[in-house]
Design an enzyme around this catalytic site. Structure first.
Site, short mmCIF file in Angstrom:
data_model
loop_
_atom_site.label_atom_id
_atom_site.label_comp_id
_atom_site.label_asym_id
_atom_site.label_seq_id
_atom_site.Cartn_x
_atom_site.Cartn_y
_atom_site.Cartn_z
N ASN A 1 0.70 -1.41 -0.01
CA ASN A 1 -0.02 0.01 -0.02
C ASN A 1 0.75 1.19 -0.07
O ASN A 1 0.38 2.26 -0.04
CB ASN A 1 -0.84 0.13 1.31
CG ASN A 1 -0.33 0.13 2.59
OD1 ASN A 1 0.98 0.29 2.45
ND2 ASN A 1 -1.00 0.33 3.61
N GLY A 2 2.21 1.04 0.00
CA GLY A 2 3.23 2.19 -0.14
C GLY A 2 3.77 2.71 1.08
O GLY A 2 4.42 3.51 1.32
N HIS B 1 18.01 27.20 2.61
CA HIS B 1 17.68 28.19 2.27
C HIS B 1 17.43 29.36 2.83
O HIS B 1 17.96 30.78 2.66
CB HIS B 1 16.19 27.85 1.12
CG HIS B 1 15.89 28.95 0.36
ND1 HIS B 1 16.46 29.43 -0.61
CD2 HIS B 1 14.92 29.88 0.52
CE1 HIS B 1 15.93 30.43 -1.15
NE2 HIS B 1 14.80 30.82 -0.38
N LYS C 1 15.66 40.24 -10.27
CA LYS C 1 14.83 39.16 -10.70
C LYS C 1 13.31 39.25 -10.31
O LYS C 1 12.94 39.52 -9.08
CB LYS C 1 15.34 37.82 -10.00
CG LYS C 1 14.76 36.65 -10.17
CD LYS C 1 15.36 35.41 -9.46
CE LYS C 1 14.41 34.59 -8.70
NZ LYS C 1 14.98 33.26 -8.20
N ASP D 1 24.85 30.49 -5.48
CA ASP D 1 23.41 30.26 -5.01
C ASP D 1 23.55 29.07 -4.11
O ASP D 1 24.21 28.15 -4.01
CB ASP D 1 22.57 30.34 -6.15
CG ASP D 1 20.88 30.87 -5.97
OD1 ASP D 1 20.90 31.03 -4.61
OD2 ASP D 1 20.35 31.05 -6.92
N THR E 1 15.18 24.42 -11.13
CA THR E 1 14.75 24.19 -12.71
C THR E 1 15.66 24.94 -13.42
O THR E 1 15.60 24.91 -14.77
CB THR E 1 13.31 24.77 -12.78
OG1 THR E 1 13.47 25.99 -12.53
CG2 THR E 1 12.31 24.11 -12.11
N GLY E 2 16.53 25.45 -12.65
CA GLY E 2 17.72 26.12 -13.52
C GLY E 2 17.19 27.68 -13.91
O GLY E 2 17.83 28.57 -14.68
N THR F 1 16.66 30.32 -12.64
CA THR F 1 17.36 31.64 -12.00
C THR F 1 18.55 31.79 -12.43
O THR F 1 19.30 32.77 -13.10
CB THR F 1 17.61 31.51 -10.17
OG1 THR F 1 16.11 31.34 -10.05
CG2 THR F 1 18.30 32.48 -9.80
#
Ligand code: R5P
Length: 338
Positions: free
Chosen positions: A47-48, A144, A210, A238, A243-244, A246
């Protein structure tokens, strides 16, 4: 940072185990400090639900549960978090003396505040979850929002790989000799980091505008020209490349502004689609990331354009200092608490 190994007595006092998300990193951490890898069995029920168990007794030991909160062939980001919590709980109820959650990449770090009404604060949820499971301490790398560590009301060791990246960057730009160089912050959030690098490298810095489109946060817009980049070797630092968007939009703008060369460095190579495709085509001389994420696909796809800096010895050294009650900030010349 000097590599030091555990004494056999110290090695006997610890049980360093890793979850399924990034076993290579756990192996490299234990190898770097001469510890044994503590065995863990796991399976996923039909069931995971996840099941995990230590192979050997953890009674009276300082247990380190290493798990980067990343997607892998074995499960999702959330599965990785859940397995770490299960292992922490197992150690707690099996009489471990102390339990440290080692999350080289701590997920949900960008959900550090409400930006709109009715949103969760994901960082708080994760840190509360680790605390509730029974973690006595957290070790992570380049969060972050490092200020979020205040949510966890117990020892928190925040490590940084930025010094390692800066060292690798120095080597990369050697071929540009006496050409003028500049550190570039790709957005306001990276300004403090850029300031630190600019000070250490003894060169100037500037901050790029940005703007994310509120209806599609994949769309980034920037000013057309950044005159300070003209004729210079630009270095961007950074905390992560996801997702690249920035870094690639920054590199394109710098290139259009006449940059001589562009180097980018980020601690966490999240590299969600379409990052690799974007980075392949971007006007970037070299991309530097660490191995807090699995880098095999990126290495294959990006070849020489990518350099992976090994963060495992640094993490291992921090674990060793924790066992010896040594100073973590001294390891990083006090630069780990941005
Ligand atoms: C933003 O504040 C972060 O520091 C990163 O620059 C950002 O999250 C990277 O995401 P992406 O690569 O998707 O632009």
């Amino acid at each position: 940072m000097e590599t030091i190994k555990f004494t056999s007595e110290e090695a006997d006092q610890v049980y360093i185990a890793g979850g399924f998300a990034h076993p290579d990193l756990t192996h490299q951490i234990v190898e770097a400090i001469g510890a044994d890898l503590g065995g863990v069995k796991y399976k996923t029920h039909p069931n995971g639900e996840i099941y995990s168990r230590y192979d050997d007794s953890v009674r009276g030991k300082h247990v380190f549960v290493v798990q980067s909160h990343i997607r892998s062939d074995e499960g999702s980001v959330n599965d990785a978090i859940m397995q770490q919590c299960l292992l922490i709980d197992a150690a707690r109820s099996s009489s471990a003396k102390e339990i440290t959650a080692v999350a080289p990449y701590l997920a949900y770090g960008r959900q550090d505040r409400k930006t709109k009404g009715r949103e969760p604060i994901g960082t708080r949820v994760i840190l509360d979850q680790l605390a509730t499971a029974g973690a006595d301490r957290i070790v992570t790398v380049d969060m972050h929002s490092p200020q979020a560590q205040g949510i966890f009301r117990k020892p928190f060791d925040h490590l940084t790989a930025q010094n390692l990246l800066r060292g690798a960057m120095r080597q990369e730009i050697v071929e540009f000799g006496q050409e003028p160089c500049v550190v570039v912050a790709p957005d306001a959030g990276a300004a403090k980091l850029a300031q630190q690098h600019s000070k250490e490298l003894n060169i100037g810095m500037f901050l790029m505008t940005k703007m994310r489109d509120p209806s599609d946060n994949q769309k980034i817009s920037r000013d057309d020209k950044f005159p300070d980049a003209d004729g210079r070797v630009c270095m961007i630092f950074d905390d992560m490349v996801d997702t690249g968007g920035t870094l690639v939009s920054a590199a394109e703008a710098l290139s259009n502004s006449g940059a001589k060369a562009i180097f980018v460095a980020a601690t966490h190579g999240v590299l969600s689609d379409p990052a690799i495709e974007r980075l392949k085509d971007a006007p970037i001389n070299k991309i530097l990331i660490t191995n807090t994420f699995n880098t095999a696909v990126a290495e294959h796809e990006l070849g020489n354009k990518l350099r992976v800096v090994n963060a495992a010895p640094m993490i291992g050294r921090a674990l060793l200092e924790i066992v010896r009650c040594g100073s973590i900030s001294a390891l990083f010349n006090d630069q780990n608490n941005r």
